[in-house]
Design a protein around this motif. Structure first.
Motif, PDB file in Angstrom:
ATOM      1  N   UNK A 161       0.860  -1.190   0.000  1.00  0.00           N
ATOM      2  CA  UNK A 161       0.000   0.000   0.000  1.00  0.00           C
ATOM      3  C   UNK A 161       0.888   1.229   0.000  1.00  0.00           C
ATOM      4  N   UNK A 162       0.771   2.053  -1.052  1.00  0.00           N
ATOM      5  CA  UNK A 162       1.655   3.201  -1.220  1.00  0.00           C
ATOM      6  C   UNK A 162       0.849   4.489  -1.391  1.00  0.00           C
ATOM      7  N   UNK A 163       1.301   5.530  -0.719  1.00  0.00           N
ATOM      8  CA  UNK A 163       0.794   6.889  -0.914  1.00  0.00           C
ATOM      9  C   UNK A 163       1.964   7.787  -1.259  1.00  0.00           C
ATOM     10  N   UNK A 164       1.643   8.961  -1.775  1.00  0.00           N
ATOM     11  CA  UNK A 164       2.674   9.901  -2.198  1.00  0.00           C
ATOM     12  C   UNK A 164       2.226  11.301  -1.824  1.00  0.00           C
ATOM     13  N   UNK A 165       3.176  12.170  -1.525  1.00  0.00           N
ATOM     14  CA  UNK A 165       2.782  13.536  -1.206  1.00  0.00           C
ATOM     15  C   UNK A 165       3.949  14.435  -0.908  1.00  0.00           C
ATOM     16  N   UNK A 166       3.630  15.711  -0.733  1.00  0.00           N
ATOM     17  CA  UNK A 166       4.640  16.704  -0.414  1.00  0.00           C
ATOM     18  C   UNK A 166       4.012  18.066  -0.283  1.00  0.00           C
ATOM     19  N   UNK A 167       4.855  19.008   0.113  1.00  0.00           N
ATOM     20  CA  UNK A 167       4.421  20.371   0.357  1.00  0.00           C
ATOM     21  C   UNK A 167       5.101  21.308  -0.633  1.00  0.00           C
ATOM     22  N   UNK A 168       4.321  22.234  -1.211  1.00  0.00           N
ATOM     23  CA  UNK A 168       4.850  23.264  -2.091  1.00  0.00           C
ATOM     24  C   UNK A 168       5.573  22.637  -3.287  1.00  0.00           C
ATOM     25  N   UNK A 169       6.881  22.872  -3.436  1.00  0.00           N
ATOM     26  CA  UNK A 169       7.614  22.214  -4.518  1.00  0.00           C
ATOM     27  C   UNK A 169       7.537  20.705  -4.387  1.00  0.00           C
ATOM     28  N   UNK A 170       7.399  20.201  -3.162  1.00  0.00           N
ATOM     29  CA  UNK A 170       7.252  18.761  -2.966  1.00  0.00           C
ATOM     30  C   UNK A 170       5.955  18.226  -3.539  1.00  0.00           C
ATOM     31  N   UNK A 171       4.881  19.032  -3.484  1.00  0.00           N
ATOM     32  CA  UNK A 171       3.626  18.621  -4.107  1.00  0.00           C
ATOM     33  C   UNK A 171       3.772  18.588  -5.618  1.00  0.00           C
ATOM     34  N   UNK A 172       4.486  19.559  -6.165  1.00  0.00           N
ATOM     35  CA  UNK A 172       4.780  19.552  -7.595  1.00  0.00           C
ATOM     36  C   UNK A 172       5.520  18.282  -7.986  1.00  0.00           C
ATOM     37  N   UNK A 173       6.555  17.932  -7.230  1.00  0.00           N
ATOM     38  CA  UNK A 173       7.351  16.750  -7.547  1.00  0.00           C
ATOM     39  C   UNK A 173       6.532  15.472  -7.388  1.00  0.00           C
ATOM     40  N   UNK A 174       5.596  15.453  -6.444  1.00  0.00           N
ATOM     41  CA  UNK A 174       4.726  14.289  -6.294  1.00  0.00           C
ATOM     42  C   UNK A 174       3.843  14.116  -7.527  1.00  0.00           C
ATOM     43  N   UNK A 175       3.276  15.223  -8.024  1.00  0.00           N
ATOM     44  CA  UNK A 175       2.427  15.142  -9.210  1.00  0.00           C
ATOM     45  C   UNK A 175       3.237  14.709 -10.428  1.00  0.00           C
ATOM     46  N   UNK A 176       4.421  15.275 -10.609  1.00  0.00           N
ATOM     47  CA  UNK A 176       5.278  14.894 -11.728  1.00  0.00           C
ATOM     48  C   UNK A 176       5.661  13.419 -11.630  1.00  0.00           C
ATOM     49  N   UNK A 177       5.958  12.964 -10.421  1.00  0.00           N
ATOM     50  CA  UNK A 177       6.346  11.563 -10.237  1.00  0.00           C
ATOM     51  C   UNK A 177       5.200  10.625 -10.582  1.00  0.00           C
ATOM     52  N   UNK A 178       3.979  10.985 -10.210  1.00  0.00           N
ATOM     53  CA  UNK A 178       2.830  10.158 -10.575  1.00  0.00           C
ATOM     54  C   UNK A 178       2.716  10.032 -12.094  1.00  0.00           C
ATOM     55  N   UNK A 179       2.889  11.143 -12.811  1.00  0.00           N
ATOM     56  CA  UNK A 179       2.804  11.095 -14.269  1.00  0.00           C
ATOM     57  C   UNK A 179       3.938  10.263 -14.859  1.00  0.00           C
ATOM     58  N   UNK A 180       5.128  10.429 -14.339  1.00  0.00           N
ATOM     59  CA  UNK A 180       6.256   9.643 -14.850  1.00  0.00           C
ATOM     60  C   UNK A 180       6.067   8.146 -14.584  1.00  0.00           C
ATOM     61  N   UNK A 181       5.609   7.807 -13.386  1.00  0.00           N
ATOM     62  CA  UNK A 181       5.440   6.384 -13.072  1.00  0.00           C
ATOM     63  C   UNK A 181       4.366   5.754 -13.951  1.00  0.00           C
ATOM     64  N   UNK A 182       3.316   6.501 -14.260  1.00  0.00           N
ATOM     65  CA  UNK A 182       2.268   5.996 -15.146  1.00  0.00           C
ATOM     66  C   UNK A 182       2.770   5.882 -16.581  1.00  0.00           C
ATOM     67  N   UNK A 183       3.408   6.934 -17.082  1.00  0.00           N
ATOM     68  CA  UNK A 183       3.732   7.007 -18.505  1.00  0.00           C
ATOM     69  C   UNK A 183       5.020   6.287 -18.866  1.00  0.00           C
TER      70      UNK A 183
END
Length: 319
Positions: A161-183
């Motif tokens: 069971x995995x979650x991902x997250x971050x604050x400010x620039x960390x939230x940006x990097x979390x969103x980018x990482x989700x897209x990279x892991x999918x694509x």
């Protein structure tokens, strides 16, 4: 203000409590005579933040943290791990700091809270910082950490069971990482995304452009400066790998978006939440009256409500 919408009254001045007003007044005082951000050498900025100078107090470090390195595209990527005895899941965390500042050893109270309150093992990533290491260094390191976690969560922590997250620039990097892991890797197994006052559009949203000079932690100039040192080539700003709001957001995990109403990055949260839902994903949003950028670190009633809101979201997803 829960679920997929919010009460417009959250934006009224009367919704701001007196303690939050006092916190914001103290922030204004700190920045009243502060030098422009582009005149302070990045390492000087980092050292000051590590000492707890400015608006972000130094946070105690826990002896429970385990530090290890994994292989990354530009050399070792540092991980800071805080875990309970029998984790229910794993939370992949990216710290904030405008891609220039901060470190994964400056958030131990948060890591401990997730471990002890929610039973999550927390893996916080020490990605490379700009301007010494501009885009794509930080996203590359975060992608490497996500790939390591997906491959090793069961053997390391006893759970998938995995979650991902971050604050400010960390939230940006979390969103980018989700897209990279999918694509790039065909992986869409994250169960939750906790995206805290994130920045998602390098073209700068209206709330950023219209904010002006008041430096309530951030202002229009400082956000543009952080953007420019992270992604110095304007030709990259429309890419989903730099501005994730521009991407195809289908097939992403349920997400909680949180932001204060006095954060220049407010529109980033509003717009990204809407796009997340429009792509067919589950999304929740919570806005905090009078909250400045980083309000969750400043104490007071908003910080307590924020913590309870994130806990509730993650508990729902742990199910």
């Amino acid at each position: 203000m829960t679920g997929s919408g919010f009460d417009p009254a959250v934006f009224e001045d009367s919704a701001i409590d007196e303690e939050t007003r006092a916190i914001n007044a103290r922030i204004d005082k700190v920045f009243e005579n502060a030098p422009p951000i582009d005149t302070v050498p990045p390492q000087v900025m980092r050292d000051a933040r590590a000492r707890g100078e400015g608006v972000f107090a130094a946070r105690p470090k826990t002896e429970r943290a385990v530090v290890r390195d994994i292989e990354g595209p530009g050399g070792p990527v540092g991980l800071r791990i805080v875990a309970p005895a029998a984790p229910r899941g794993v939370y992949l965390h990216f710290h904030g700091g405008g891609w220039v500042n901060g470190a994964n050893d400056q958030n131990d109270p948060l890591l401990l809270h997730f471990a002890d309150r929610l039973g999550l093992a927390v893996v916080s990533v020490n990605y490379r910082l700009a301007p010494e290491n501009p885009y794509p260094a930080a996203p590359d390191d975060c992608e490497a950490a996500a790939r390591w976690l997906v491959a090793n969560a069961r053997s390391e922590f006893g759970t998938d069971w995995l979650a991902i997250g971050g604050e400010s620039a960390g939230a940006h990097l979390a969103a980018v990482t989700l897209l990279r892991m999918r694509d790039r890797h065909g992986y869409n197994g994250f169960e939750a995304a906790n995206l805290v006052f994130g920045v998602f559009d390098m073209a700068l949203t209206p709330s950023v452009r219209n904010w002006g000079p008041r430096r309530l932690v951030l202002n229009t100039h400082s956000i543009a400066w952080f953007r420019d040192v992270f992604a110095p080539d304007p030709a990259t700003w429309a890419s989903p790998d730099v501005s994730p709001i521009q991407g195809d957001l289908r097939g992403l995990p349920p997400a909680l978006f949180t932001c204060g109403t006095l954060d220049p990055l407010l529109d980033d949260t509003l717009f990204m939440h809407a796009r997340w839902m429009a792509a067919g994903n589950h999304a929740q949003i919570e806005l905090f009256p009078g909250g400045a950028h980083g309000f969750s670190s400043f104490g007071g009633p908003l910080a307590k409500r924020f913590t309870a809101r994130v806990d509730r979201f993650l508990e729902e997803r742990l199910g």
